[in-house]
Design a protein around this motif. Sequence first.
Motif, PDB file in Angstrom:
ATOM      1  N   ALA A 425       0.843  -1.193   0.000  1.00  0.00           N
ATOM      2  CA  ALA A 425       0.000   0.000   0.000  1.00  0.00           C
ATOM      3  C   ALA A 425       0.874   1.236   0.000  1.00  0.00           C
ATOM      4  CB  ALA A 425      -0.939   0.000   1.206  1.00  0.00           C
ATOM      5  N   ARG A 426       0.404   2.266  -0.712  1.00  0.00           N
ATOM      6  CA  ARG A 426       1.131   3.533  -0.743  1.00  0.00           C
ATOM      7  C   ARG A 426       0.853   4.323   0.511  1.00  0.00           C
ATOM      8  NH1 ARG A 426      -0.559   8.452  -2.217  1.00  0.00           N
ATOM      9  NH2 ARG A 426      -2.480   7.590  -3.106  1.00  0.00           N
ATOM     10  N   SER A 427       1.889   4.926   1.030  1.00  0.00           N
ATOM     11  CA  SER A 427       1.743   5.754   2.228  1.00  0.00           C
ATOM     12  C   SER A 427       0.715   6.846   1.980  1.00  0.00           C
ATOM     13  CB  SER A 427       3.100   6.377   2.585  1.00  0.00           C
ATOM     14  OG  SER A 427       2.970   7.245   3.678  1.00  0.00           O
ATOM     15  N   GLY A 428      -0.241   6.978   2.924  1.00  0.00           N
ATOM     16  CA  GLY A 428      -1.290   7.992   2.807  1.00  0.00           C
ATOM     17  C   GLY A 428      -2.556   7.498   2.146  1.00  0.00           C
ATOM     18  N   VAL A 500       4.051  -0.950   3.542  1.00  0.00           N
ATOM     19  CA  VAL A 500       3.696   0.421   3.164  1.00  0.00           C
ATOM     20  C   VAL A 500       4.876   1.030   2.415  1.00  0.00           C
ATOM     21  CG1 VAL A 500       2.970   2.689   3.971  1.00  0.00           C
ATOM     22  CG2 VAL A 500       2.170   0.628   5.160  1.00  0.00           C
ATOM     23  N   THR A 501       4.640   1.532   1.201  1.00  0.00           N
ATOM     24  CA  THR A 501       5.698   2.063   0.334  1.00  0.00           C
ATOM     25  C   THR A 501       5.527   3.561   0.134  1.00  0.00           C
ATOM     26  OG1 THR A 501       4.424   1.692  -1.669  1.00  0.00           O
ATOM     27  CG2 THR A 501       5.793  -0.133  -0.889  1.00  0.00           C
ATOM     28  N   GLU A 502       6.654   4.210  -0.324  1.00  0.00           N
ATOM     29  CA  GLU A 502       6.621   5.631  -0.631  1.00  0.00           C
ATOM     30  C   GLU A 502       5.949   5.857  -1.992  1.00  0.00           C
ATOM     31  OE1 GLU A 502       7.465   8.153   1.313  1.00  0.00           O
ATOM     32  OE2 GLU A 502       7.833   6.630   2.873  1.00  0.00           O
ATOM     33  N   PRO A 503       5.354   7.040  -2.191  1.00  0.00           N
ATOM     34  CA  PRO A 503       4.688   7.309  -3.474  1.00  0.00           C
ATOM     35  C   PRO A 503       5.667   7.298  -4.644  1.00  0.00           C
ATOM     36  CG  PRO A 503       3.989   8.890  -1.793  1.00  0.00           C
ATOM     37  CD  PRO A 503       5.158   8.138  -1.222  1.00  0.00           C
ATOM     38  N   THR A 504       5.179   6.891  -5.818  1.00  0.00           N
ATOM     39  CA  THR A 504       5.957   6.891  -7.062  1.00  0.00           C
ATOM     40  C   THR A 504       5.826   8.255  -7.733  1.00  0.00           C
ATOM     41  OG1 THR A 504       5.560   4.531  -7.326  1.00  0.00           O
ATOM     42  CG2 THR A 504       6.258   5.740  -9.283  1.00  0.00           C
ATOM     43  N   ARG A 505       6.964   8.755  -8.336  1.00  0.00           N
ATOM     44  CA  ARG A 505       6.956  10.051  -9.025  1.00  0.00           C
ATOM     45  C   ARG A 505       7.410   9.868 -10.478  1.00  0.00           C
ATOM     46  NH1 ARG A 505      10.763  13.000  -7.864  1.00  0.00           N
ATOM     47  NH2 ARG A 505      12.033  11.544  -6.651  1.00  0.00           N
ATOM     48  N   ILE A 580      -0.682   8.780 -23.972  1.00  0.00           N
ATOM     49  CA  ILE A 580      -0.688   8.735 -22.505  1.00  0.00           C
ATOM     50  C   ILE A 580       0.220   7.609 -22.061  1.00  0.00           C
ATOM     51  CG2 ILE A 580      -2.095   8.427 -20.432  1.00  0.00           C
ATOM     52  CD1 ILE A 580      -4.495   9.411 -22.003  1.00  0.00           C
ATOM     53  N   CYS A 581       1.193   7.954 -21.198  1.00  0.00           N
ATOM     54  CA  CYS A 581       2.038   6.939 -20.558  1.00  0.00           C
ATOM     55  C   CYS A 581       1.391   6.572 -19.229  1.00  0.00           C
ATOM     56  CB  CYS A 581       3.450   7.485 -20.339  1.00  0.00           C
ATOM     57  SG  CYS A 581       4.518   6.354 -19.403  1.00  0.00           S
ATOM     58  N   VAL A 582       1.089   5.290 -19.045  1.00  0.00           N
ATOM     59  CA  VAL A 582       0.452   4.807 -17.812  1.00  0.00           C
ATOM     60  C   VAL A 582       1.476   3.979 -17.042  1.00  0.00           C
ATOM     61  CG1 VAL A 582      -1.447   3.480 -16.822  1.00  0.00           C
ATOM     62  CG2 VAL A 582      -1.790   4.760 -18.944  1.00  0.00           C
ATOM     63  N   VAL A 583       1.713   4.365 -15.772  1.00  0.00           N
ATOM     64  CA  VAL A 583       2.654   3.663 -14.899  1.00  0.00           C
ATOM     65  C   VAL A 583       1.840   2.939 -13.831  1.00  0.00           C
ATOM     66  CG1 VAL A 583       4.664   3.866 -13.408  1.00  0.00           C
ATOM     67  CG2 VAL A 583       4.347   5.475 -15.310  1.00  0.00           C
ATOM     68  N   ASP A 584       1.921   1.619 -13.829  1.00  0.00           N
ATOM     69  CA  ASP A 584       1.192   0.815 -12.846  1.00  0.00           C
ATOM     70  C   ASP A 584       2.184   0.173 -11.899  1.00  0.00           C
ATOM     71  OD1 ASP A 584      -1.593   1.010 -13.687  1.00  0.00           O
ATOM     72  OD2 ASP A 584      -0.925   0.015 -15.507  1.00  0.00           O
ATOM     73  N   THR A 585       1.921   0.350 -10.581  1.00  0.00           N
ATOM     74  CA  THR A 585       2.694  -0.359  -9.559  1.00  0.00           C
ATOM     75  C   THR A 585       1.738  -1.216  -8.759  1.00  0.00           C
ATOM     76  OG1 THR A 585       2.456   1.295  -7.810  1.00  0.00           O
ATOM     77  CG2 THR A 585       4.209   1.663  -9.432  1.00  0.00           C
ATOM     78  N   ASP A 586       2.266  -1.896  -7.730  1.00  0.00           N
ATOM     79  CA  ASP A 586       1.395  -2.727  -6.889  1.00  0.00           C
ATOM     80  C   ASP A 586       0.368  -1.894  -6.142  1.00  0.00           C
ATOM     81  OD1 ASP A 586       2.958  -5.143  -7.392  1.00  0.00           O
ATOM     82  OD2 ASP A 586       4.513  -4.133  -6.246  1.00  0.00           O
ATOM     83  N   VAL A 587       0.643  -0.588  -5.950  1.00  0.00           N
ATOM     84  CA  VAL A 587      -0.188   0.187  -5.038  1.00  0.00           C
ATOM     85  C   VAL A 587      -0.867   1.375  -5.700  1.00  0.00           C
ATOM     86  CG1 VAL A 587       1.196  -0.506  -3.062  1.00  0.00           C
ATOM     87  CG2 VAL A 587       1.810   1.567  -4.304  1.00  0.00           C
ATOM     88  N   GLU A 588      -0.465   1.758  -6.902  1.00  0.00           N
ATOM     89  CA  GLU A 588      -1.062   2.952  -7.505  1.00  0.00           C
ATOM     90  C   GLU A 588      -0.860   2.924  -9.012  1.00  0.00           C
ATOM     91  OE1 GLU A 588       1.023   6.534  -6.378  1.00  0.00           O
ATOM     92  OE2 GLU A 588       2.830   5.365  -5.977  1.00  0.00           O
ATOM     93  N   SER A 589      -1.524   3.860  -9.664  1.00  0.00           N
ATOM     94  CA  SER A 589      -1.408   4.020 -11.103  1.00  0.00           C
ATOM     95  C   SER A 589      -1.273   5.497 -11.408  1.00  0.00           C
ATOM     96  CB  SER A 589      -2.635   3.445 -11.808  1.00  0.00           C
ATOM     97  OG  SER A 589      -2.522   3.589 -13.199  1.00  0.00           O
TER      98      SER A 589
END
Length: 1026
Positions: A425-428, A500-505, A580-589
């Motif tokens: 899960a992403r922090s926040g 819990v992971t940090e947000p992706t930028r 559109i570039c779409v970045v998908d991780t385990d916790v967010e898009s």
Amino acid sequence: MTLPWRQIVLLSITGCLAACTDDVIFQGPRWRTEPSDLILPINTPDQRATVTCEAEGSPPPQYRWSLNGTLIDLGNDYRRHMSGGSLIISDLDKDQDTGVYQCTAFNAWGSILGRRASLQFAYLDNFKTQSARSAVNVREGQGVVLLCGPPAHSGELTFAWIFNEYPHFVQQDSRRFISQETGSLYIAKVERSDVGNYTCVVNNSVTREKVLSSPTPLVLRSDGVMGEYEPKIEVHFSDSVPAAKESVVKLECFALGNPVPEISWRRTSGIPFPSKVKMKNSNAVLEIPNFQQEDAGTYECMAENRRGKNAARGRISFHAKPHWLQTMADTTLSIQENLFWECKANGKPKPSYSWLKNGEQVSAEGRVQIENGALSIATVNLSDSGVYQCVAENKHGIIYSSAQLMVLASPPSFSRSPLKTLLKARSGSQVTLECKPQASPPAISLWKKGNEILQRTERITLLSNGTLKIANVSRRDAASYTCVAKNQFGTASSTGRLIVTEPTRITVRPTNMEIIVGESIVLPCQIACDPALDVSFSWAFNGQLIDFQRDGNHFERVGGSISGDLMIRNIQLNHGGKYICVVDTDVESLSTSAILVVKGPPGPPDKVAVEEITDSTAQLSWTPGRDNGSPITGYVIQARTPFTVGWQAVDTVPEMVNGNTLTATVVGLNAWVEYEFRVVARNMVGLGEPSPSSAKTRTEDTIPDTAPTDVGGGGGTKSELVITWEPVAEELQNGEGFGYIIAFRPVGTVTWTRAVISAPAAAPYVFRNDTIPPFSPFDVKVGAYNNRGEGPFSSIATVYSAEEVPSMAPRKVWTSSVSAVQMEVIWEAVPTISERVLGYEVVYWEDDTKPETVGKVRISGNYTLVNITGLRANTVYYLCVAAFNTAGPGPQSPPINATTKKPPPDRAPLNIQWTMIGSTLTMEWDAVVAMETESRVTGYLVLLKRQRNNDINAILINKTTVELSLFANDNYLIQIKAMSEGGEGVGSEPIHIHKLSMGARGSGAARLIPLCLSAVVIGALLCSSW
């Protein structure tokens, strides 16, 4: 039948019974094929009947049958047995086998009843008496009814009548009618032609049997003719006619009367008949196919003649057997839950409902309630499991709908829906953990973080369905979470770990770009992310996901694990749009986008039209096409005619058509030519696609403006002046009615003679006049004209009139044979005469009786020798010589003859041996011996070809050996042929001599001399490969 309730209870207690209702497989019996009503001929050939019945289930269902409500004992019935579920009846017996059959299918899960099916037997007895029937006496003009009185029968009947003898059947019309209800024959008004014997024919539609009554005589009374009287309806339908839904309803109505009555129909409600209603047999039969509720009502038949009218009425009532509007579905319930099933059926009269469980009647008592088509059972238990049927019934039919009820009881289990072992899960963000154990009845759940039981807080929510929600998660929420589920049959738990992971930028984003068609670019998409995350990149173009396999010719994703750059190769116009570039991780898009503008040559203009046209100009207009990202800077006009090869650019006013101009005038066109125009746009990228072509348009006509060219002529026969010219091209004729004006005069005179040729094609003009002296000069000019007038003339050319053929033949003609295929002819030139001599013509032939062998050779100038080639060997040829000029050949010399040589040997020199000493090559071979039919060998020809400069030298010798001096630094090709009076023989196989060493001695080399070789020999040697 005993059902395995004890086994089910045991399985539920031990927790072995699957409780996931989504995966339950219903295995109770259900129908594949249900019985249908049967009606069989009583004397069916195989004396067997099969009542079909088939169900499916696991284990496979078994079957039992009942007849008229009584169970059939198949074990003690030798005539009846089952095949699968179908009942087979042998040795059919009308009294024992007629009735209503019902099939029951059952297995370990329950029982179901099938629809009821009747078995009936069709038959047709003979008429009871075959003695002659009493005569029917009537007066002419009177109506009469001849009764059929069909015998005992079962099954649908049809009727016909025979008049006097077979096959003369009574034809129905407005005066005669055969009722298919009673079988009787009705004659509205008897005529004298009706007198005779009538026989009723009865057909059974099922058995195909036919019986005939004894004849009924129809006799005319002698006491006069019956007068006119009003209609009397003898055939009419009942006051009340029941009709089933979708059946075919037929109403009969026929009247006696004089004159013959006319029949008409109506509905008393005034509603007109729909188009499906048909009138048959001169309106005596009203047929209503596919009977529906709206067709019910009172119908009236009216019979009318000039003496009066009469009517009959009856009401058709609608009825329908039940059919389902709503049925129940197979259902699983946990123990202690409530069941509610409802079925609904339509029919007329309205159907009543009842319920069966495993084929037995369900009574409303205690937990079980029945109201109309609804069944409810409160707090179900295992004993309520089984196969249920809802039964809907009215007096016209009965239908069954079945469903299986499975009551489940089991302890909680996470075998099918455990918690995820690892959840990120992403922090926040908010985290949702679902607890979905399989349990019957549903389990009560609680959550633990580590070993600590979780309680509700501002951030933690515990839902009644067991779901845990944690809002605004942080790293301190990272831990192991356990869901504990419990019911009266047991307890189970499932554990998962939360990270819990940090947000992706997104660190590098694509930017909006402009690009030219055909170029390639890379759109960047790069990120910074928590190393614990799995990352994937995808790209969408104009809302559609890019398929890199399918579109790999243009799109490719490049970069590493934290880069999803998109490379686009050979960009086309259709690649312009939003990416559109779409970045998908385990916790967010995440996503980022850019607009790509692709510039290309303009699209094709449209609607090219010719607004105005003259004999040399055309005013055009058009609409612009797409600019494809780059403004249109100008237009090019192209034209095509039937006389051009493809499209050609044309001159316009203005000379340069800019991008804001949508009209132009095309100049320099040819008159009276059909043109098509098209427009091509240009921009900074280049020229675009051409527009569709305009409609074909013809320029106006005008007088010719082009004179014929290449005026000349001459030749012809005596007293002729032949004039020729190059025709004016069709596209330059400028109008219809095109032709030529030929003007000529003797040189030195003033007056022109004119001739007109209306044909536009080129053709020599021949002027004949006996006063024209031979070979006299004339001034000649040719002009053109059309319907609009005369055009210009060509420049004046000098043309000579026809000359006379030479008047003298050559003398001292002599010929000799040179070879097997060649002769030489020599003659003495014709002395000076008044006629011109332009050359000589030699005519030769093999035999006067073979005109196809005639050949001819012409030479121009004052030559007196010619070689004739291509002749046949050892053949006698005749020939003669004549002088010629433009008028043709003069008199021929007397024929002479000569015989060609025998052919050369057709064998090459054999056994060629060669040795090389230093640069000296010595060769020897076997002599070629000529046959009797061949020319004698006179020597040999040695052909020598150097590779370096392709020189060919020839050596003529009269022996079978030769020495040659060769250059050491070159390659050679050598060939040997026999020589004879008949010419060259067949060449030997080429001999290849490669570069030599100069270390040896030699002497006596033959001198190489140049030889004039035939083109055939040189060509054959040059074509040899090294």
